[in-house]
Motif scaffolding. Structure first.
Motif, PDB file in Angstrom:
ATOM      1  N   ARG A  17       0.831  -1.215   0.000  1.00  0.00           N
ATOM      2  CA  ARG A  17       0.000   0.000   0.000  1.00  0.00           C
ATOM      3  C   ARG A  17       0.863   1.262   0.000  1.00  0.00           C
ATOM      4  N   LEU A  18       1.990   1.213   0.701  1.00  0.00           N
ATOM      5  CA  LEU A  18       2.900   2.371   0.689  1.00  0.00           C
ATOM      6  C   LEU A  18       3.439   2.613  -0.718  1.00  0.00           C
ATOM      7  N   ARG A  19       3.810   1.528  -1.396  1.00  0.00           N
ATOM      8  CA  ARG A  19       4.341   1.675  -2.757  1.00  0.00           C
ATOM      9  C   ARG A  19       3.279   2.215  -3.713  1.00  0.00           C
ATOM     10  N   ALA A  20       2.024   1.803  -3.504  1.00  0.00           N
ATOM     11  CA  ALA A  20       0.942   2.238  -4.384  1.00  0.00           C
ATOM     12  C   ALA A  20       0.502   3.669  -4.085  1.00  0.00           C
ATOM     13  N   ALA A  21       0.685   4.100  -2.833  1.00  0.00           N
ATOM     14  CA  ALA A  21       0.172   5.414  -2.428  1.00  0.00           C
ATOM     15  C   ALA A  21       0.925   6.571  -3.062  1.00  0.00           C
ATOM     16  N   ARG A  22       2.201   6.347  -3.340  1.00  0.00           N
ATOM     17  CA  ARG A  22       3.007   7.429  -3.929  1.00  0.00           C
ATOM     18  C   ARG A  22       3.971   6.816  -4.935  1.00  0.00           C
ATOM     19  N   PRO A  23       3.801   7.118  -6.203  1.00  0.00           N
ATOM     20  CA  PRO A  23       4.675   6.542  -7.241  1.00  0.00           C
ATOM     21  C   PRO A  23       6.154   6.772  -6.917  1.00  0.00           C
ATOM     22  N   GLY A  24       6.940   5.747  -7.118  1.00  0.00           N
ATOM     23  CA  GLY A  24       8.373   5.838  -6.863  1.00  0.00           C
ATOM     24  C   GLY A  24       8.785   5.396  -5.481  1.00  0.00           C
TER      25      GLY A  24
END
Length: 417
Positions: A17-24
């Motif tokens: 979810r962290l990776r999906a929440a903000r690209p990069g």
């Protein structure tokens, strides 16, 4: 600058979810070897580091520091109770924003928490760490009905209500055990406070605390294992304000300045008294009950704060929004008979009960089930919505009553039948 978050513990679904929440955004995970198989989508992380559960903090720090030197972390997070102490130690060593080692220690060590709350005048409940059954017996004789619990633990494991006539040796032995790999440095006994129990979910930011929901707890009177919850609790406004003030004072005393917290209190005739607090979200689907009842998503708050975003303004806006009153409840299934769990029937009937939003079996076939010694003893649950707390609880309980559990039991001299 792209974020690189070090997640301590399995992290459940939060790394993805962290990776999906903000690209990069990238994530790395550092976790006990015994739980490395529970890391979801391990290949989605930059790395997964496994460490022995009994390794000293220095080893955890050294491994994290080696990864940090090669691929610097911008943030650190943890989303459960286990290894929060490692999270704080690593964060402090690497200069990453996190709960302090002292705050985590006070939340985990119930004796230290009691001492701190007494020192600050927040709560003066009588307590003692007891080294043996004789010391436990002396405290119970002095204070009457008491609660025996592990100094550090979770899931209500090893907790018991006792009097002078109870099996104090058995209570001491159970409280001195361990649960889910959490270290247990001793046995604590506290005076029992009569009253209704509540869970309080709060979000803190920059030292400010906002209570999001007060949830009524329905617990077994002997073991204190929760049988159900409903949010929001139906309380007079004056009592609600007392609980808000109490929890704010507790969080200040423990040095909590940010994050989602879960505090348990008992509302006595003289006002709220603290049972314990945790620098994490509550279990038992309480974040889901909170979201249903208030519109505030505590999981999302934890995720956004991990990425450095402010969440308190949004939380307050959601709480101020006029919503049609509704309550959200959960009720758990507990088996009185002991045996090996087989098939579970009645799921469709349970899900068809008006108001029910979900029914889940939490115990796998083949599990030894029966009795109520910890949260892990429960085998299923139902969640429901209602226009009032009573309506929601009634729907959840009726759904659980529709479930039928097949058990293979043993007779006194034979195999399971």
């Amino acid at each position: 600058m792209p974020e690189h978050v070090l997640v301590v513990g399995t992290g459940r679904d939060f790394p993805a979810r962290l990776r999906a929440a903000r690209p990069g955004t990238e994530t790395s995970v550092i976790v006990q070897l015994d739980y490395i198989g529970k890391v979801r989508e391990p290949g989605g992380n930059a790395r997964v580091i496994g460490v022995r559960g009994d390794a000293p903090d220095e080893e955890w720090i050294a491994l994290a520091a080696a990864a940090h030197a090669r691929h610097p972390f911008t943030r650190i997070a943890t989303f459960g109770e286990r290894d929060q102490d490692r999270y704080a130690a690593i964060g402090q060593a690497l200069g990453l924003a996190c709960h302090s080692v002292r705050t985590v220690s006070l939340a985990h060590d119930k004796e230290a928490m009691r001492a701190r709350l007494a020192e600050t005048g927040v709560d003066t409940t009588a307590y003692a760490r007891v080294a043996d059954v004789d010391a436990l017996r002396a405290f119970v004789r002095a204070h009457g009905t008491c609660v025996v619990k592990p100094v550090s633990g979770a899931g209500s494991a090893g907790v018991a209500r006792v009097t002078a006539g109870s099996d104090l040796a058995g209570a001491f032995e159970r409280a001195g055990g361990s649960y889910l790999g959490l270290a247990n440095p001793g046995v604590l006994v506290e005076e029992f406070i009569e009253g209704t129990q509540f869970s309080v979910e709060a979000v803190s930011e920059r030292g400010e605390h906002e209570v999001v929901a007060i949830t009524r707890k329905y617990s077994d009177p002997a073991t204190f294992v929760e049988l159900g919850h409903v949010s929001p609790a139906e309380l007079p406004e004056e009592r609600r304000k007392e609980i808000h003030a109490c929890v704010g004072s507790v969080l200040d005393a423990l040095g909590v300045t940010f994050g989602v917290t879960h505090t348990e209190v008992v509302l006595a005739s003289a006002g709220p008294r603290v049972i314990e607090t945790h620098v994490r979200m509550g279990g038992d689907e309480i974040p889901a009950l909170t979201r249903d009842a208030t519109g505030v998503d505590l999981d999302e708050c934890a995720l956004r704060q991990t990425l450095g975003e402010r969440v308190l303004p949004g939380v307050r806006a959601a709480l101020a929004e006029r919503r049609a009153p509704r309550s959200s409840a959960i009720w758990f299934a507990v088996l009185g008979a002991r045996g090996v769990l087989g098939e579970v029937a009645g799921l469709d009937e349970a899900r068809a009960v008006p108001g029910v939003t979900g029914v889940e079996v939490t115990a796998r076939p083949g599990k030894e089930a029966g009795g109520l010694t910890s949260s892990d003893s429960r085998v299923a649950y139902a969640r429901a919505l209602g226009a009032s707390a009573g309506e929601a609880v009634d729907a959840a309980r009726r759904a659980v009553s529709r479930l039928e559990f097949q058990l293979r039991v043993r007779d006194a001299g034979g195999p399971a039948v």
